[in-house]
Each structure stands twice: as structure tokens, then as C-alpha cells.
Write a protein that holds these residues in place. Structure first.
Motif, PDB file in Angstrom:
ATOM      1  N   LEU A   4      59.973  26.570  56.589  1.00  0.00           N
ATOM      2  CA  LEU A   4      59.340  26.605  55.273  1.00  0.00           C
ATOM      3  C   LEU A   4      58.050  27.412  55.306  1.00  0.00           C
ATOM      4  CD1 LEU A   4      59.385  25.577  52.350  1.00  0.00           C
ATOM      5  CD2 LEU A   4      58.147  23.571  53.152  1.00  0.00           C
ATOM      6  N   ILE A   5      57.265  27.237  56.346  1.00  0.00           N
ATOM      7  CA  ILE A   5      56.017  27.994  56.487  1.00  0.00           C
ATOM      8  C   ILE A   5      56.311  29.479  56.643  1.00  0.00           C
ATOM      9  CG2 ILE A   5      54.005  28.363  57.957  1.00  0.00           C
ATOM     10  CD1 ILE A   5      54.025  25.327  58.470  1.00  0.00           C
ATOM     11  N   ASN A   6      57.340  29.817  57.413  1.00  0.00           N
ATOM     12  CA  ASN A   6      57.718  31.231  57.564  1.00  0.00           C
ATOM     13  C   ASN A   6      58.179  31.823  56.236  1.00  0.00           C
ATOM     14  OD1 ASN A   6      57.111  31.276  60.287  1.00  0.00           O
ATOM     15  ND2 ASN A   6      59.206  30.756  60.905  1.00  0.00           N
ATOM     16  N   LEU A   7      58.932  31.031  55.471  1.00  0.00           N
ATOM     17  CA  LEU A   7      59.404  31.505  54.170  1.00  0.00           C
ATOM     18  C   LEU A   7      58.235  31.738  53.215  1.00  0.00           C
ATOM     19  CD1 LEU A   7      62.015  32.065  52.544  1.00  0.00           C
ATOM     20  CD2 LEU A   7      61.875  29.705  51.773  1.00  0.00           C
ATOM     21  N   ILE A   8      57.274  30.825  53.206  1.00  0.00           N
ATOM     22  CA  ILE A   8      56.096  30.983  52.330  1.00  0.00           C
ATOM     23  C   ILE A   8      55.266  32.184  52.765  1.00  0.00           C
ATOM     24  CG2 ILE A   8      53.895  29.929  51.680  1.00  0.00           C
ATOM     25  CD1 ILE A   8      55.352  27.244  51.651  1.00  0.00           C
ATOM     26  N   SER A   9      55.074  32.346  54.070  1.00  0.00           N
ATOM     27  CA  SER A   9      54.277  33.483  54.536  1.00  0.00           C
ATOM     28  C   SER A   9      54.983  34.810  54.273  1.00  0.00           C
ATOM     29  CB  SER A   9      53.952  33.333  56.021  1.00  0.00           C
ATOM     30  OG  SER A   9      55.136  33.400  56.791  1.00  0.00           O
ATOM     31  N   GLU A  10      56.309  34.797  54.279  1.00  0.00           N
ATOM     32  CA  GLU A  10      57.057  36.023  54.010  1.00  0.00           C
ATOM     33  C   GLU A  10      56.910  36.466  52.554  1.00  0.00           C
ATOM     34  OE1 GLU A  10      61.720  37.424  53.952  1.00  0.00           O
ATOM     35  OE2 GLU A  10      61.122  35.777  55.247  1.00  0.00           O
ATOM     36  N   PHE A  11      56.891  35.496  51.628  1.00  0.00           N
ATOM     37  CA  PHE A  11      56.813  35.826  50.203  1.00  0.00           C
ATOM     38  C   PHE A  11      55.427  35.573  49.617  1.00  0.00           C
ATOM     39  CE2 PHE A  11      61.369  35.008  50.780  1.00  0.00           C
ATOM     40  CZ  PHE A  11      61.872  36.200  50.274  1.00  0.00           C
ATOM     41  N   SER A  12      54.420  35.436  50.449  1.00  0.00           N
ATOM     42  CA  SER A  12      53.078  35.135  49.939  1.00  0.00           C
ATOM     43  C   SER A  12      52.503  36.269  49.096  1.00  0.00           C
ATOM     44  CB  SER A  12      52.137  34.794  51.086  1.00  0.00           C
ATOM     45  OG  SER A  12      51.941  35.922  51.902  1.00  0.00           O
ATOM     46  N   SER A  13      52.872  37.486  49.393  1.00  0.00           N
ATOM     47  CA  SER A  13      52.348  38.600  48.600  1.00  0.00           C
ATOM     48  C   SER A  13      52.856  38.545  47.165  1.00  0.00           C
ATOM     49  CB  SER A  13      52.722  39.932  49.243  1.00  0.00           C
ATOM     50  OG  SER A  13      54.129  40.088  49.257  1.00  0.00           O
ATOM     51  N   SER A  14      54.096  38.111  46.974  1.00  0.00           N
ATOM     52  CA  SER A  14      54.615  38.007  45.607  1.00  0.00           C
ATOM     53  C   SER A  14      54.088  36.757  44.914  1.00  0.00           C
ATOM     54  CB  SER A  14      56.139  38.007  45.597  1.00  0.00           C
ATOM     55  OG  SER A  14      56.633  36.856  46.255  1.00  0.00           O
ATOM     56  N   LEU A  15      53.651  35.751  45.686  1.00  0.00           N
ATOM     57  CA  LEU A  15      53.105  34.544  45.074  1.00  0.00           C
ATOM     58  C   LEU A  15      51.694  34.751  44.535  1.00  0.00           C
ATOM     59  CD1 LEU A  15      54.356  31.793  47.550  1.00  0.00           C
ATOM     60  CD2 LEU A  15      55.250  32.337  45.290  1.00  0.00           C
ATOM     61  N   PHE A  16      50.992  35.772  44.992  1.00  0.00           N
ATOM     62  CA  PHE A  16      49.646  36.051  44.491  1.00  0.00           C
ATOM     63  C   PHE A  16      49.673  36.638  43.082  1.00  0.00           C
ATOM     64  CE2 PHE A  16      48.424  36.396  49.100  1.00  0.00           C
ATOM     65  CZ  PHE A  16      47.662  35.246  49.095  1.00  0.00           C
ATOM     66  N   ILE A  17      50.806  37.126  42.661  1.00  0.00           N
ATOM     67  CA  ILE A  17      50.929  37.757  41.351  1.00  0.00           C
ATOM     68  C   ILE A  17      50.859  36.718  40.229  1.00  0.00           C
ATOM     69  CG2 ILE A  17      52.472  39.097  39.864  1.00  0.00           C
ATOM     70  CD1 ILE A  17      53.495  40.426  42.429  1.00  0.00           C
ATOM     71  N   LEU A  18      51.439  35.552  40.460  1.00  0.00           N
ATOM     72  CA  LEU A  18      51.529  34.537  39.407  1.00  0.00           C
ATOM     73  C   LEU A  18      50.165  34.085  38.885  1.00  0.00           C
ATOM     74  CD1 LEU A  18      53.334  32.769  37.661  1.00  0.00           C
ATOM     75  CD2 LEU A  18      53.321  31.087  39.487  1.00  0.00           C
ATOM     76  N   PRO A  19      49.206  33.688  39.730  1.00  0.00           N
ATOM     77  CA  PRO A  19      47.909  33.281  39.164  1.00  0.00           C
ATOM     78  C   PRO A  19      47.196  34.403  38.418  1.00  0.00           C
ATOM     79  CG  PRO A  19      48.055  32.649  41.468  1.00  0.00           C
ATOM     80  CD  PRO A  19      49.246  33.466  41.163  1.00  0.00           C
ATOM     81  N   ILE A  20      47.384  35.623  38.864  1.00  0.00           N
ATOM     82  CA  ILE A  20      46.757  36.762  38.182  1.00  0.00           C
ATOM     83  C   ILE A  20      47.355  36.936  36.793  1.00  0.00           C
ATOM     84  CG2 ILE A  20      46.459  39.269  38.240  1.00  0.00           C
ATOM     85  CD1 ILE A  20      46.354  38.997  41.327  1.00  0.00           C
ATOM     86  N   LEU A  21      48.691  36.854  36.690  1.00  0.00           N
ATOM     87  CA  LEU A  21      49.342  36.969  35.383  1.00  0.00           C
ATOM     88  C   LEU A  21      48.929  35.835  34.454  1.00  0.00           C
ATOM     89  CD1 LEU A  21      52.990  37.994  36.354  1.00  0.00           C
ATOM     90  CD2 LEU A  21      51.287  39.385  35.214  1.00  0.00           C
ATOM     91  N   VAL A  22      48.882  34.621  34.985  1.00  0.00           N
ATOM     92  CA  VAL A  22      48.508  33.467  34.172  1.00  0.00           C
ATOM     93  C   VAL A  22      47.072  33.609  33.677  1.00  0.00           C
ATOM     94  CG1 VAL A  22      48.049  30.991  34.282  1.00  0.00           C
ATOM     95  CG2 VAL A  22      50.187  31.894  35.180  1.00  0.00           C
ATOM     96  N   LEU A  23      46.172  33.996  34.555  1.00  0.00           N
ATOM     97  CA  LEU A  23      44.765  34.154  34.176  1.00  0.00           C
ATOM     98  C   LEU A  23      44.601  35.243  33.113  1.00  0.00           C
ATOM     99  CD1 LEU A  23      41.915  33.123  34.785  1.00  0.00           C
ATOM    100  CD2 LEU A  23      41.713  34.961  36.447  1.00  0.00           C
ATOM    101  N   MET A  24      45.325  36.344  33.270  1.00  0.00           N
ATOM    102  CA  MET A  24      45.252  37.411  32.268  1.00  0.00           C
ATOM    103  C   MET A  24      45.747  36.929  30.910  1.00  0.00           C
ATOM    104  SD  MET A  24      46.380  40.773  34.520  1.00  0.00           S
ATOM    105  CE  MET A  24      47.268  41.414  33.172  1.00  0.00           C
ATOM    106  N   ASN A  25      46.836  36.168  30.894  1.00  0.00           N
ATOM    107  CA  ASN A  25      47.382  35.681  29.628  1.00  0.00           C
ATOM    108  C   ASN A  25      46.437  34.672  28.979  1.00  0.00           C
ATOM    109  OD1 ASN A  25      49.165  35.399  27.529  1.00  0.00           O
ATOM    110  ND2 ASN A  25      50.467  33.946  28.596  1.00  0.00           N
ATOM    111  N   VAL A  26      45.826  33.807  29.761  1.00  0.00           N
ATOM    112  CA  VAL A  26      44.875  32.840  29.220  1.00  0.00           C
ATOM    113  C   VAL A  26      43.669  33.564  28.615  1.00  0.00           C
ATOM    114  CG1 VAL A  26      43.232  31.033  29.877  1.00  0.00           C
ATOM    115  CG2 VAL A  26      45.590  30.903  30.652  1.00  0.00           C
TER     116      VAL A  26
END
Length: 133
Positions: A4-26
Motif C-alpha cells: 500500500l505504501i509503495n502504491l501511494i508513493s508511486e501515485f503521489s504526484s497525481s495525488l497532489f493535483i486534487l488539493p490544488i484543484l479543490v483550492l482553486m475552485n473554492v
């Protein structure tokens, strides 16, 4: 657990996009609230993002077995999450507005009742003074 940790670290770059999109929309929702007096316009960016998310989701279901299918499904999920948070932000703004307006009315009611109490006490004092004379 390590998988699970390897999977999260592998896709962590795409997970950083979500808070940025949410903050921009707010931020966009709040700016539109302050610019316009119309109530529905603050929901417009979130509704547009939600519709785009539905279209991308339908497209991703059609090409799900291809190499790009899972990536487009991620994009659809990110966009739908952003739209839901933006709509929730609009509801929270409406809630604050209604609470503020209700408090303003309640303050006026309290001021009126205090004024009536003062008038009543003054009238009672006058009546007592008249009886004592």
C-alpha cells in the motif's frame, strides 16, 4: 502494508493535483460570491466542472480497457470531487448569509423588546409616583 505504501508513493504526484484543484475552485466560488449579487452564479463553476467530469467519466468507461482508460477515470474522479467541494462551499456561504441575516433580525427584536421593557418600567415608576402623591 508495504504494498500500500509503495502504491501511494508511486501515485503521489497525481495525488497532489486534487488539493490544488479543490483550492482553486473554492477560491473561484468565493470570488464570484463577492463580485455578483445573484445567488446561483457562485455554483456555476462547480456545475460546469461536474458536467465535464461526467463527460470524461462516460468517455473513460468507453475506453476503460485501453491504456488511457484508467487515467481518464482518475481525471473524472478528481473533477467530480472538485465539483462536489465547490458546491458544498456555495452551500456553506449561503448558510453563513442566512445565519448573519437571522442574527441581525434577532438583534433588532432584542433591541425592540429592551426598549419596550424600559418603557414599561418607566410607566410603572410614573404610576407608583402618582399613587404616592
Amino acid at each position: 502494508m508495504s504494498g500500500l505504501i509503495n502504491l501511494i508513493s508511486e501515485f503521489s504526484s497525481s495525488l497532489f493535483i486534487l488539493p490544488i484543484l479543490v483550492l482553486m475552485n473554492v477560491i473561484i466560488t468565493i470570488i464570484i460570491y463577492f463580485i455578483n449579487n445573484r445567488k446561483i452564479l457562485k455554483y456555476l463553476p462547480s456545475i460546469i466542472i461536474g458536467l465535464v467530469s461526467i463527460l470524461v467519466g462516460i468517455y473513460s468507461i468507453a475506453i476503460f480497457t485501453s491504456p488511457m482508460g484508467l487515467n481518464t477515470a482518475w481525471i473524472a474522479i478528481f473533477l467530480m470531487t472538485t465539483a462536489i467541494v465547490g458546491i458544498a462551499t456555495g452551500f456553506i456561504i449561503d448558510l453563513f448569509i442566512s445565519i448573519r441575516s437571522n442574527l441581525g433580525l434577532n438583534n433588532e427584536i432584542v433591541k425592540e423588546s429592551i426598549g419596550k421593557q424600559k418603557q414599561f418600567k418607566a410607566r410603572r415608576r410614573r404610576d407608583k409616583d402618582n399613587l404616592n402623591d
